[in-house]
Design an enzyme around this catalytic site. Structure first.
Site, PDB file in Angstrom:
ATOM      1  N   LYS A 211       1.923   9.545   5.675  1.00 13.48           N
ATOM      2  CA  LYS A 211       0.498   9.841   5.838  1.00 13.48           C
ATOM      3  C   LYS A 211       0.118  11.082   5.026  1.00 13.48           C
ATOM      4  O   LYS A 211      -0.835  11.079   4.273  1.00 13.48           O
ATOM      5  CB  LYS A 211       0.199  10.041   7.329  1.00 13.48           C
ATOM      6  N   GLU A 217      11.558  15.201   4.673  1.00 12.77           N
ATOM      7  CA  GLU A 217      12.586  14.152   4.710  1.00 12.77           C
ATOM      8  C   GLU A 217      12.225  13.015   3.759  1.00 12.77           C
ATOM      9  O   GLU A 217      13.050  12.517   2.985  1.00 12.77           O
ATOM     10  CB  GLU A 217      12.740  13.577   6.130  1.00 12.77           C
ATOM     11  N   GLY A 273      -0.334   9.166  12.921  1.00 13.10           N
ATOM     12  CA  GLY A 273       0.926   8.620  12.409  1.00 13.10           C
ATOM     13  C   GLY A 273       1.532   7.584  13.346  1.00 13.10           C
ATOM     14  O   GLY A 273       1.928   6.493  12.934  1.00 13.10           O
ATOM     15  N   ARG A 274       1.603   7.899  14.639  1.00 13.14           N
ATOM     16  CA  ARG A 274       2.255   6.978  15.575  1.00 13.14           C
ATOM     17  C   ARG A 274       1.378   5.786  15.933  1.00 13.14           C
ATOM     18  O   ARG A 274       1.788   4.908  16.666  1.00 13.14           O
ATOM     19  CB  ARG A 274       2.707   7.734  16.819  1.00 13.14           C
ATOM     20  N   GLU A 359       5.368  11.653  21.839  1.00 20.00           N
ATOM     21  CA  GLU A 359       4.659  12.544  20.917  1.00 20.00           C
ATOM     22  C   GLU A 359       3.191  12.667  21.352  1.00 20.00           C
ATOM     23  O   GLU A 359       2.544  13.682  21.117  1.00 20.00           O
ATOM     24  CB  GLU A 359       4.746  12.021  19.469  1.00 20.00           C
ATOM     25  N   HIS A 390      25.244  -3.401  31.695  1.00 26.13           N
ATOM     26  CA  HIS A 390      26.674  -3.067  31.715  1.00 26.13           C
ATOM     27  C   HIS A 390      26.911  -1.618  31.331  1.00 26.13           C
ATOM     28  O   HIS A 390      28.022  -1.250  30.936  1.00 26.13           O
ATOM     29  CB  HIS A 390      27.437  -4.015  30.787  1.00 26.13           C
ATOM     30  N   LYS A 514      10.079  22.365  11.946  1.00 29.06           N
ATOM     31  CA  LYS A 514       9.924  22.114  10.505  1.00 29.06           C
ATOM     32  C   LYS A 514       9.872  23.444   9.743  1.00 29.06           C
ATOM     33  O   LYS A 514      10.532  23.621   8.725  1.00 29.06           O
ATOM     34  CB  LYS A 514       8.596  21.390  10.238  1.00 29.06           C
TER      35      LYS A 514
HETATM   36  O1  F6P Z   1       6.862  15.287  12.533  1.00 29.09           O
HETATM   37  C1  F6P Z   1       6.055  14.404  13.224  1.00 29.09           C
HETATM   38  C2  F6P Z   1       5.178  13.621  12.324  1.00 29.09           C
HETATM   39  O2  F6P Z   1       4.118  14.408  11.920  1.00 29.09           O
HETATM   40  C3  F6P Z   1       4.709  12.347  13.007  1.00 29.09           C
HETATM   41  O3  F6P Z   1       3.622  12.527  13.803  1.00 29.09           O
HETATM   42  C4  F6P Z   1       4.515  11.453  11.851  1.00 29.09           C
HETATM   43  O4  F6P Z   1       4.477  10.118  12.260  1.00 29.09           O
HETATM   44  C5  F6P Z   1       5.722  11.783  11.027  1.00 29.09           C
HETATM   45  O5  F6P Z   1       5.867  13.168  11.177  1.00 29.09           O
HETATM   46  C6  F6P Z   1       5.657  11.401   9.580  1.00 29.09           C
HETATM   47  O6  F6P Z   1       4.566  11.983   8.929  1.00 29.09           O
HETATM   48  P1  F6P Z   1       4.067  11.455   7.554  1.00 29.09           P
HETATM   49  O7  F6P Z   1       3.650  10.037   7.688  1.00 29.09           O
HETATM   50  O8  F6P Z   1       2.937  12.352   7.156  1.00 29.09           O
HETATM   51  O9  F6P Z   1       5.212  11.568   6.569  1.00 29.09           O
END
Ligand code: F6P
Length: 550
Positions: A211, A217, A273-274, A359, A390, A514
């Site tokens: 987003k 990452e 995002g979620r 979240e 199990h 972060k």
């Molecule tokens: O670190 C949490 C977050 O901001 C989430 O809310 C989001 O889904 C995810 O990181 C990834 O963010 P992006 O789509 O901006 O890479």
């Protein structure tokens, strides 16, 4: 008192009425509730689209449900719901509208943000996605060397990974089995390595999903994937345009990364995002299942959106499920909520819900920033049911904790399984039904004794029962049913956030880690002095450097 003149949640008469009712019902017994009302099993059910929802095995009476609905009315849950659907900026800490429901609105609908109807843009992107997906599926969109795309790798994390990764598993029987679709999220290089080690770069398309397009990452993995591609294709930079597309709200950063915005599929800041998986973030899924199936899934979301928007409180499933969670979390001190699907295809469903729920509602200040005086979101956990039986079900059955649980199952196995494997489905579902029965009604000491169990073992073999569960049953796990399930949970989470008076749409809690990671990294790589690093972390960093021979 709130700034808007409303009384704080735990000081309202509706809250006190529920607390009083909790005292009155005390250790209410499901055995007694069922004995008193033979119609309860069929009566405490709802039908929403294809979802049959049975809530009879809950520690509630008609009075409990009435009091819970009164709490919802007092907190104006439906008022906030309408504000959300109207595009008001209910994400107050970020000043944003919350409009994932617009992502599945029909083409003719009008949903305005700042006076602009966003629905045409939603459909324009869907059409572009459909066009692209079909070109990849048909082979018309080829790689740089002219070879057909056979592998799709989605690089994203959190909401830019969990949704499509989960849905790809759920809808595997609907996917093009000739395509390999993989998901890379972890900044641990092993993730990208394992996802690409057996792939041919000439046949691989990377979808960089972010987003913000600033998530470390994702950008790190995408940069490494770019190198992998260029190494494999002789270093011709032009290859990037045929092998990389972006899903983002941030065209500047996409360009900066080196992806042409012609290859970018857009979404907007009013999609959290979620809550984004049914936006452009679903492109990998659309390539896997085709645009028609993807649209069927959106139709499923819409069935539940319409239900949530229009069903009266007594028959409103997200409201009911949200309120049941409030009942256990706030009046029984339940700390967690298990989601237990009886479908192998739903193996990643609970992981997806963990972000959606935790979240959103993992908050401890109210919408005005004051500490809450009540419990908020639960720990959400679970894996496919038969495996859990199990492993950790022992604790649910006989441990000391109350773990409300959702059981999700399907009447029909998927067609592709063939006769022998399909025949196993009744056994799977026998477990499904047996577990909720055992959890609800347990086994009394008398029943244990009647089986001839020696007295010293009676206590060990007694099941207290009274563990509340919701059963969600549908005929089959189709794209539409997946959409319905996700929307059901999205709105349930919304209801709970509205009751708890928290902002369910921000996520400031992930920021500190972060920021600190960025500060700590030079200490690991260069041994740099990081001001303000605490003694414990300093010692750990020193140990790490020693172990790495630095
Ligand atoms: O670190 C949490 C977050 O901001 C989430 O809310 C989001 O889904 C995810 O990181 C990834 O963010 P992006 O789509 O901006 O890479």
């Amino acid at each position: 008192m709130n700034a808007d003149g409303r009384t704080r949640l735990n000081r309202t008469p509706e809250w006190s009425a529920l607390a009083g009712h909790r005292e009155d019902v005390g250790e209410v017994q499901l055995r007694e509730l069922f004995a008193a009302d033979p119609a309860r099993g069929a009566g405490y059910t709802l039908q929403v689209g294809d979802l049959h929802i049975d809530y009879s095995k809950h520690l509630v009476t008609d009075e409990t449900l009435r009091l819970l609905r009164e709490l919802a009315a007092a907190r104006d849950v439906f008022g906030l719901r309408d504000a959300m659907f109207r595009g008001e900026k209910i994400n107050i800490t970020e000043g944003r509208a919350v409009l994932h429901t617009a992502l599945r609105a029909p083409a003719g609908a009008v949903v305005e943000v700042d006076g602009e109807n966003v629905v045409p843009a939603v459909h324009a992107v869907l059409d572009r996605m459909a066009d692209f997906a079909e070109r990849v599926r048909s082979g018309e969109w080829a790689g740089h060397t002219g070879r057909r795309i056979r592998n799709v790798v989605n690089i994203g994390i959190g909401g830019s990974d969990l949704g499509p990764a989960m849905a790809y598993e759920v809808l595997r029987p609907y996917t093009d089995r000739e395509l390999t679709v993989r998901f890379v999220s972890n900044v641990d290089g092993a993730d990208l390595h394992e996802a690409t080690r057996d792939l041919d770069p000439a046949e691989t398309l990377f979808i960089v999903a972010s987003k913000t397009f600033t998530t470390i990452e994702t950008i790190t993995n995408a940069t490494s994937a770019r190198s992998w591609l260029l190494d494999g294709l002789g270093g011709d930079e032009k290859a990037v345009a045929r092998h990389f597309v972006a899903l983002s709200t941030n065209s500047e950063k996409v360009t900066e990364f080196g992806i042409d915005t012609a290859n970018m599929f857009e979404f907007w800041d009013w999609v959290g995002g979620r809550y984004s998986f049914d936006s452009a973030i679903g492109l990998s899924l659309m390539i896997a299942i085709g645009a028609d199936r993807f649209r069927e899934m959106l139709d499923g979301f819409r069935i539940v959106d319409d239900h949530f928007r229009t069903a009266p409180a007594e028959a409103n499933a997200p409201l009911l499920l949200g309120l049941l969670g409030v009942w256990y979390g706030n009046f029984f001190d339940a700390q967690s909520h298990a989601v237990l699907p009886y479908s192998h295809y739903l193996s990643k469903f609970t992981a997806y819900l963990q972000q959606l729920d935790m979240e959103s509602n993992g908050k401890s200040v109210d919408r005005e920033g004051r500490p809450v005086e009540w419990q908020t979101g639960p720990v959400v956990w679970g894996t496919p049911g038969t495996n859990g039986q199990h492993a950790y079900y022992q604790l649910i059955h006989q441990g000391t904790k109350l773990v409300p649980a959702d059981f999700i199952g399907f009447a029909e196995p998927v067609d592709e399984l063939g006769d022998t494997l399909k025949a196993q489905h009744d056994l799977l579902m026998a477990n499904f039904f047996a577990q909720t029965q055992a959890l609800a009604f347990g086994k009394t000491p008398e029943e244990v004794r009647a089986e001839g169990v020696p007295e010293e073992l009676v206590a060990h073999k007694t099941f207290r029962g009274n563990h509340p569960t919701t059963t969600i049953l549908a005929r089959a796990l189709t794209p539409s049913v997946l959409g319905q399930l996700i929307a059901l949970y999205e709105h349930k989470v919304f209801v709970q956030g509205a009751i708890w008076d928290i902002d369910s749409f921000d996520q400031w809690g992930v920021e500190l880690g972060k920021v600190l990671a960025k500060r700590v990294e030079p200490a690991l790589t260069e041994g740099a002095d990081v001001p303000g690093l605490d003694a414990s972390t300093q010692a750990l960093v020193a140990k790490y450097r020693e172990l790495r021979g630095r």
